[in-house]
Design a protein around this motif. Structure first.
Motif, PDB file in Angstrom:
ATOM      1  N   LEU A 199       0.823  -1.199   0.000  1.00  0.00           N
ATOM      2  CA  LEU A 199       0.000   0.000   0.000  1.00  0.00           C
ATOM      3  C   LEU A 199       0.864   1.259   0.000  1.00  0.00           C
ATOM      4  CD1 LEU A 199      -2.770   1.325   0.108  1.00  0.00           C
ATOM      5  CD2 LEU A 199      -2.761   1.037   2.584  1.00  0.00           C
ATOM      6  N   GLU A 200       1.933   1.245   0.777  1.00  0.00           N
ATOM      7  CA  GLU A 200       2.802   2.427   0.832  1.00  0.00           C
ATOM      8  C   GLU A 200       3.472   2.714  -0.515  1.00  0.00           C
ATOM      9  OE1 GLU A 200       5.267   1.307   4.141  1.00  0.00           O
ATOM     10  OE2 GLU A 200       4.293   2.768   5.460  1.00  0.00           O
ATOM     11  N   SER A 201       3.699   1.646  -1.302  1.00  0.00           N
ATOM     12  CA  SER A 201       4.279   1.855  -2.626  1.00  0.00           C
ATOM     13  C   SER A 201       3.322   2.622  -3.534  1.00  0.00           C
ATOM     14  CB  SER A 201       4.634   0.503  -3.256  1.00  0.00           C
ATOM     15  OG  SER A 201       3.460  -0.213  -3.623  1.00  0.00           O
ATOM     16  N   LEU A 202       2.005   2.522  -3.248  1.00  0.00           N
ATOM     17  CA  LEU A 202       1.030   3.305  -3.993  1.00  0.00           C
ATOM     18  C   LEU A 202       0.914   4.720  -3.438  1.00  0.00           C
ATOM     19  CD1 LEU A 202      -1.900   0.698  -4.294  1.00  0.00           C
ATOM     20  CD2 LEU A 202      -0.040   1.110  -5.896  1.00  0.00           C
ATOM     21  N   LEU A 203       0.933   4.823  -2.123  1.00  0.00           N
ATOM     22  CA  LEU A 203       0.757   6.134  -1.499  1.00  0.00           C
ATOM     23  C   LEU A 203       1.874   7.091  -1.870  1.00  0.00           C
ATOM     24  CD1 LEU A 203      -0.426   5.046   2.081  1.00  0.00           C
ATOM     25  CD2 LEU A 203      -1.822   5.616   0.078  1.00  0.00           C
ATOM     26  N   ILE A 204       3.056   6.545  -2.099  1.00  0.00           N
ATOM     27  CA  ILE A 204       4.199   7.403  -2.429  1.00  0.00           C
ATOM     28  C   ILE A 204       4.020   8.091  -3.774  1.00  0.00           C
ATOM     29  CG2 ILE A 204       5.654   5.728  -3.645  1.00  0.00           C
ATOM     30  CD1 ILE A 204       7.994   6.762  -1.957  1.00  0.00           C
ATOM     31  N   LEU A 205       3.133   7.510  -4.645  1.00  0.00           N
ATOM     32  CA  LEU A 205       2.863   8.125  -5.952  1.00  0.00           C
ATOM     33  C   LEU A 205       2.189   9.481  -5.794  1.00  0.00           C
ATOM     34  CD1 LEU A 205       1.487   5.019  -7.910  1.00  0.00           C
ATOM     35  CD2 LEU A 205       3.766   6.015  -8.076  1.00  0.00           C
ATOM     36  N   THR A 206       1.445   9.666  -4.698  1.00  0.00           N
ATOM     37  CA  THR A 206       0.703  10.910  -4.513  1.00  0.00           C
ATOM     38  C   THR A 206       1.582  12.033  -3.972  1.00  0.00           C
ATOM     39  OG1 THR A 206       0.054  10.429  -2.223  1.00  0.00           O
ATOM     40  CG2 THR A 206      -1.317   9.508  -3.979  1.00  0.00           C
ATOM     41  N   GLY A 207       2.672  11.686  -3.306  1.00  0.00           N
ATOM     42  CA  GLY A 207       3.522  12.701  -2.699  1.00  0.00           C
ATOM     43  C   GLY A 207       2.971  13.255  -1.403  1.00  0.00           C
ATOM     44  N   ALA A 208       1.809  12.750  -0.952  1.00  0.00           N
ATOM     45  CA  ALA A 208       1.185  13.232   0.283  1.00  0.00           C
ATOM     46  C   ALA A 208       1.686  12.423   1.469  1.00  0.00           C
ATOM     47  CB  ALA A 208      -0.332  13.139   0.173  1.00  0.00           C
ATOM     48  N   GLN A 209       1.496  12.963   2.673  1.00  0.00           N
ATOM     49  CA  GLN A 209       1.921  12.321   3.908  1.00  0.00           C
ATOM     50  C   GLN A 209       0.743  11.593   4.547  1.00  0.00           C
ATOM     51  OE1 GLN A 209       4.985  12.091   5.252  1.00  0.00           O
ATOM     52  NE2 GLN A 209       5.863  13.182   3.488  1.00  0.00           N
ATOM     53  N   PHE A 210       0.706  10.292   4.378  1.00  0.00           N
ATOM     54  CA  PHE A 210      -0.321   9.462   5.007  1.00  0.00           C
ATOM     55  C   PHE A 210       0.228   8.891   6.302  1.00  0.00           C
ATOM     56  CE2 PHE A 210      -1.462   9.519   0.577  1.00  0.00           C
ATOM     57  CZ  PHE A 210      -2.848   9.465   0.546  1.00  0.00           C
ATOM     58  N   SER A 211      -0.666   8.637   7.226  1.00  0.00           N
ATOM     59  CA  SER A 211      -0.255   8.012   8.484  1.00  0.00           C
ATOM     60  C   SER A 211      -1.157   6.820   8.778  1.00  0.00           C
ATOM     61  CB  SER A 211      -0.334   9.020   9.640  1.00  0.00           C
ATOM     62  OG  SER A 211      -1.667   9.474   9.832  1.00  0.00           O
ATOM     63  N   PHE A 212      -0.616   5.877   9.554  1.00  0.00           N
ATOM     64  CA  PHE A 212      -1.355   4.677   9.948  1.00  0.00           C
ATOM     65  C   PHE A 212      -1.555   4.734  11.456  1.00  0.00           C
ATOM     66  CE2 PHE A 212       0.755   3.732   6.032  1.00  0.00           C
ATOM     67  CZ  PHE A 212      -0.121   2.935   5.316  1.00  0.00           C
ATOM     68  N   GLU A 213      -2.811   4.700  11.893  1.00  0.00           N
ATOM     69  CA  GLU A 213      -3.121   4.797  13.318  1.00  0.00           C
ATOM     70  C   GLU A 213      -3.881   3.550  13.749  1.00  0.00           C
ATOM     71  OE1 GLU A 213      -5.249   8.385  14.043  1.00  0.00           O
ATOM     72  OE2 GLU A 213      -3.701   9.688  13.136  1.00  0.00           O
TER      73      GLU A 213
ATOM     74  N   GLN B 173      -3.971  -5.842  14.952  1.00  0.00           N
ATOM     75  CA  GLN B 173      -3.364  -5.822  13.612  1.00  0.00           C
ATOM     76  C   GLN B 173      -4.268  -5.062  12.651  1.00  0.00           C
ATOM     77  OE1 GLN B 173      -1.268  -9.183  11.941  1.00  0.00           O
ATOM     78  NE2 GLN B 173      -1.597 -10.374  13.812  1.00  0.00           N
ATOM     79  N   THR B 174      -4.774  -3.942  13.131  1.00  0.00           N
ATOM     80  CA  THR B 174      -5.677  -3.102  12.350  1.00  0.00           C
ATOM     81  C   THR B 174      -5.250  -1.658  12.463  1.00  0.00           C
ATOM     82  OG1 THR B 174      -7.520  -4.608  12.745  1.00  0.00           O
ATOM     83  CG2 THR B 174      -8.075  -2.385  12.016  1.00  0.00           C
ATOM     84  N   ALA B 175      -5.258  -0.967  11.348  1.00  0.00           N
ATOM     85  CA  ALA B 175      -4.912   0.460  11.357  1.00  0.00           C
ATOM     86  C   ALA B 175      -5.820   1.196  10.385  1.00  0.00           C
ATOM     87  CB  ALA B 175      -3.453   0.660  10.976  1.00  0.00           C
ATOM     88  N   LYS B 176      -6.151   2.415  10.756  1.00  0.00           N
ATOM     89  CA  LYS B 176      -6.859   3.277   9.809  1.00  0.00           C
ATOM     90  C   LYS B 176      -5.849   4.159   9.104  1.00  0.00           C
ATOM     91  CE  LYS B 176      -8.048   6.691  13.399  1.00  0.00           C
ATOM     92  NZ  LYS B 176      -9.155   7.394  14.084  1.00  0.00           N
ATOM     93  N   ILE B 177      -6.146   4.487   7.884  1.00  0.00           N
ATOM     94  CA  ILE B 177      -5.249   5.291   7.068  1.00  0.00           C
ATOM     95  C   ILE B 177      -5.754   6.720   7.113  1.00  0.00           C
ATOM     96  CG2 ILE B 177      -4.209   5.549   4.783  1.00  0.00           C
ATOM     97  CD1 ILE B 177      -5.133   2.606   4.285  1.00  0.00           C
ATOM     98  N   VAL B 178      -4.869   7.643   7.470  1.00  0.00           N
ATOM     99  CA  VAL B 178      -5.275   9.027   7.718  1.00  0.00           C
ATOM    100  C   VAL B 178      -4.498   9.960   6.810  1.00  0.00           C
ATOM    101  CG1 VAL B 178      -5.434  10.860   9.448  1.00  0.00           C
ATOM    102  CG2 VAL B 178      -5.858   8.471  10.108  1.00  0.00           C
TER     103      VAL B 178
ATOM    104  N   ILE C 113      -6.529  -0.874   6.866  1.00  0.00           N
ATOM    105  CA  ILE C 113      -5.614  -1.961   6.555  1.00  0.00           C
ATOM    106  C   ILE C 113      -5.526  -2.863   7.776  1.00  0.00           C
ATOM    107  CG2 ILE C 113      -3.568  -0.663   7.292  1.00  0.00           C
ATOM    108  CD1 ILE C 113      -2.002  -2.171   5.109  1.00  0.00           C
ATOM    109  N   GLY C 114      -5.394  -4.164   7.552  1.00  0.00           N
ATOM    110  CA  GLY C 114      -5.274  -5.060   8.693  1.00  0.00           C
ATOM    111  C   GLY C 114      -5.417  -6.513   8.307  1.00  0.00           C
ATOM    112  N   ALA C 115      -5.302  -7.369   9.331  1.00  0.00           N
ATOM    113  CA  ALA C 115      -5.475  -8.812   9.154  1.00  0.00           C
ATOM    114  C   ALA C 115      -6.944  -9.166   9.304  1.00  0.00           C
ATOM    115  CB  ALA C 115      -4.647  -9.576  10.184  1.00  0.00           C
ATOM    116  N   LEU C 116      -7.413 -10.128   8.502  1.00  0.00           N
ATOM    117  CA  LEU C 116      -8.795 -10.555   8.584  1.00  0.00           C
ATOM    118  C   LEU C 116      -9.081 -11.145   9.951  1.00  0.00           C
ATOM    119  CD1 LEU C 116     -11.456 -10.962   6.962  1.00  0.00           C
ATOM    120  CD2 LEU C 116     -10.610 -13.245   6.386  1.00  0.00           C
ATOM    121  N   SER C 117     -10.218 -10.773  10.512  1.00  0.00           N
ATOM    122  CA  SER C 117     -10.620 -11.258  11.829  1.00  0.00           C
ATOM    123  C   SER C 117     -10.695 -12.785  11.848  1.00  0.00           C
ATOM    124  CB  SER C 117     -11.986 -10.671  12.196  1.00  0.00           C
ATOM    125  OG  SER C 117     -12.531 -11.343  13.308  1.00  0.00           O
ATOM    126  N   PRO C 118     -10.172 -13.434  12.918  1.00  0.00           N
ATOM    127  CA  PRO C 118     -10.263 -14.899  13.017  1.00  0.00           C
ATOM    128  C   PRO C 118     -11.705 -15.413  12.941  1.00  0.00           C
ATOM    129  CG  PRO C 118      -8.699 -14.056  14.610  1.00  0.00           C
ATOM    130  CD  PRO C 118      -9.375 -12.853  14.021  1.00  0.00           C
TER     131      PRO C 118
END
Length: 787
Positions: A617-631, A642-647, A656-661
């Protein structure tokens, strides 16, 4: 469809060669797949009559024949064929004849006896692949006549590949009409005179007039079905790819090929009561002419008498009512069956017949009477007999309606790109049998003929004019296009680049339905608004998707069932939060599962984890040149911890995250990692600009910090970047440690700082000062101490 050129020329005979005629047909839309002569070239071969046939004096298997070939003297010919005998009319190759394969006939001696020619079989002349003996000609064959003339061997067979819309061309008549229109030749439909006497002995009726609007029958009594079918007819049938049967069957097949009207003959002695055209009753059975038995479906139109089915309408007759050699009274059938009612019926019973081929495409409903008279005429001429009047069942309301079509000169010019002369247009419409019911200076009202089921709209008429004008003669003109090209912002990121970036990382694009099952909706996004379809395709497609994950997980599930456990899929598509346009948004989502690399001997298997998906995902975000964060956050479909929201700019734009068991178990899936982000933020970038490249070396410093275990490392790195120190290049993480010598609840983080100047190499003191500034920031903001 195969058609004999000599048969075609009996109907219309343009003054061109067969090859030129075939090329003309192709350019008119009747594609010619091939043209082949009936027999290869040979000469000096004539009709002979065996005057005497005796055994060869010195050979038991040879015969000494004296043959009359119309010359001054009879020829002495040695022949070894088993069927040679006195009185036979045969094919004789005289001395000097050149036969196929390069064989030249010369005077020869066989066992001391001279032979002046050869009595030939059909295979020796290239007329067939094999022969059991010499060819036996009819007793009325004229002695001495050139065999090519007698057998019409200069004939050619044209193989036509007729498109489904041109059902009218599955006959000699249909092709003759086309030739007439293309060569501007007059074409008159022949009339067939029949002397009819009395009423038919079989009553007929139609129970389903929608499927059979027109049904004609006629009885012929006193028929002799043991006579031999005339040679001129058998030649035409064989050259058209038909087999020869009894005279009555041959005649019905001949009319089918000649006029395009399928017909059938029943043996009156085998008909019980009256004839009814009705739908079959479920479970009824019929023994067909191909010696198979079928169980009829209730959607099949049949011909039946008072006790049982006799035939599948428009497909094939039954064995029980078929004509045989002893049949002396027959019932002829000529009908129009509605194409939709016949379509697919032959295939449903594993059949393919000449009749169904034509009825499925549409047969001229105005030619049924003509075909009936033609077949009757031929039967009486060949087999004898007396014909009754025609018993007619017609429902005028169910016959196809010939709807007038209005065509204008302006419309023709707009479609074709050039103007045609009005007189030429009218001439072609007339040649095609189109009725001009009304006309003005620049428009015509056209009524198509009953045999043209493909003419329904003005574009069909224009196509007719174009093909008769000649597709190869249409003028070439440059197209003009008023294009409004929208400006594209330089800062935008092309969707194709985003897709290619994922493909280059091993992903495959999938396209799934916008509808998902209620089960998937509740598992993936239970808090989203549920949009249920009022008339779904199926229960598994009853809800509009609010996330692309449902389709991706279904794809993973399908692949894993088939043994494909390593998966990298992505999809771009609409998600729905409501039915209004502003409640729909395009999203990009991906899923990874399985191993990081293919198994190999040099390393252990490495399963994918959260950071693999994050890196993609970060390889795609870098195309925009914007600063994204994962919280860190929680999502119903993702695993806690193992879950994060993209901000982006304090706004959540994805997950982004792992599928719930729990979800994983419910769907019987292996471990999966997913991400989903609004597509709009992915397509908004920054304008690229040039930055000078330093020719001086970089200076790097490593720092190790001890800080609270819950502090996100991304916060540290973003804070350092926001200092915007002069000559600062980058910061990267290279180690994280927690354990011995580190206080409980704390962790050690090692960062690498890189500096570089455009003017010169940085001094140690200058770099150390910058590092001190970073350490002070870490102390003040995160209570981090240097280790």
């Amino acid at each position: 469809m195969n058609i004999s050129t000599s048969w075609l020329r009996e109907w219309i005979n343009p003054n061109v060669s067969d090859k030129v005629l075939a090329e003309k047909l192709t350019m008119a839309g009747l594609e010619v797949d091939g043209i082949e002569s009936v027999a290869p070239a040979f000469d000096k071969v004539v009709v002979g009559h065996i005057i005497s046939c005796e055994k060869h004096p010195d050979a038991d298997k040879l015969n000494l024949c004296h043959v009359d070939v119309g010359a001054d003297e009879n020829l002495q010919i040695i022949c070894g064929a088993k069927n040679v005998r006195t009185g036979l009319k045969v094919i004789v190759a005289t001395v000097g004849a050149k036969l196929p394969g390069g064989l030249k006939i010369k005077k020869a001696k066989l066992r001391g006896v001279a032979s002046f020619g050869m009595i030939c079989s059909e295979s020796e002349l290239g007329m067939s692949d094999s022969s059991d003996g010499i060819s036996e000609l009819d007793s009325d064959a004229p002695i001495g006549q050139d065999i090519r003339e007698y057998l019409d061997l200069d004939d050619n067979i044209i193989e036509l590949d007729i498109t489904p819309n041109r059902g009218d061309c599955f006959s000699v008549l249909g092709v003759a009409r086309e030739v007439s229109a293309n060569y501007n030749m007059a074409f008159d439909m022949p009339k067939f005179e029949v002397s009819a006497q009395g009423k038919s002995s079989i009553n007929t009726g139609v129970s389903n007039t929608q499927a059979c609007p027109k049904y004609l029958t006629r009885t012929i009594k006193g028929v002799d079905n043991t006579v031999k079918t005339p040679k001129w007819m058998t030649d035409k049938l064989i050259r058209s790819g038909q087999q020869v049967h009894s005279p009555v069957v041959d005649i019905t097949n001949y009319v089918l090929l000649e006029l395009g009207q399928p017909m059938h003959a029943f043996d009156v002695a085998k008909i019980n009561g009256s004839i009814d055209v009705r739908m079959a009753k479920s479970g009824e059975k019929l023994d067909l002419l191909n010696e198979t038995t079928v169980e009829l479906n209730d959607d099949t139109l049949i011909i039946a008498d008072d006790s049982a089915p006799l035939a599948i309408a428009g497909v094939m007759g039954g064995m029980s009512s078929s004509t045989q050699d002893h049949s002396s009274q027959i019932l002829l059938e000529s009908a129009f069956f509605e194409p939709v009612s016949i379509a697919g019926k032959a295939r449903s019973y594993g059949l393919h017949t000449e009749s169904s081929l034509r009825f499925e495409r549409g047969v001229d409903f105005n030619i049924t009477e003509v075909a009936m008279d033609r077949a009757t005429q031929l039967i009486i001429d060949i087999c004898g007999g007396e014909a009754s009047d025609i018993n007619t069942c017609v429902d005028e309301n169910e016959l196809p309606e010939l709807t007038p079509i209005i065509i204008t000169q302006e419309k023709i010019q707009k479609i074709l790109g050039f103007e045609l002369e009005s007189s030429w247009i009218e001439e072609k419409f007339t040649n095609l049998d189109f009725e001009i019911s009304n006309k003005s200076d620049n428009s015509w009202t056209i009524i198509p003929p009953s045999f043209r089921f493909d003419i329904r709209i003005p574009a069909d008429l224009i196509e007719e004019l174009a093909r008769l004008y000649g597709y190869d003669k249409l003028p070439v003109q440059k197209l003009s296009l008023d294009a409004n090209i929208d400006a594209i912002q330089e800062s935008s990121v092309d969707k194709y680049d985003v897709m290619q970036a994922l493909v280059s990382r091993g992903y495959q694009e999938v396209i799934t339905y916008s509808f998902v099952s209620e089960k998937y909706h509740n598992l993936i996004d239970p808090d989203a608004k549920k949009i249920t379809l009022s008339n779904p395709i199926s229960a598994d497609m009853s809800t509009m998707r609010s996330s692309l994950w449902a389709g991706l997980l279904q794809t993973v599930e399908s692949n894993q069932r088939r043994g494909h456990t390593d998966a990298r899929f992505f999809e771009i598509g609409l998600c729905f939060e409501g039915v209004q346009a502003d409640e729909q948004s395009n999203k990009l989502a991906g899923v990874v599962s399985g191993n990081r690399f293919d198994s190999q001997w040099s390393s252990d298997i490495q399963p994918l984890d959260f950071f693999d998906a994050k890196a993609d995902l970060e390889s795609l975000l870098i195309l925009t040149g914007a600063q994204f964060s994962f919280e860190a956050a929680e999502h119903p479909a993702l695993q806690k911890g193992q879950t994060a929201k993209i901000v982006l700019n304090d706004t959540q734009v994805g997950w982004i995250g792992a599928l719930s068991p729990l979800v994983q178990k419910e769907l019987s899936l292996s471990k999966c990692y997913l991400f989903e982000i609004d597509l709009d933020v992915m397509l908004t970038g920054k304008i690229a600009k040039y930055e000078a490249f330093s020719s001086y070396q970089q200076t790097q410093r490593d720092i190790a910090l001890v800080l609270d275990e819950a502090t996100p490392i991304a916060d540290l790195m973003q804070s350092i970047e926001r200092l915007k120190q002069p000559h600062f290049m980058s910061v990267s993480l290279f180690d994280v440690y927690a354990g011995e010598n580190i206080e409980s609840g704390k962790k050690s983080v090692a960062l690498n700082l890189t500096y570089q100047s455009l003017e010169g190499t940085l001094a140690d003191d200058e770099v150390n000062a910058k590092v001190d500034e970073v350490l002070a920031l870490m102390q003040n903001k995160f209570s981090a101490t240097q280790r």
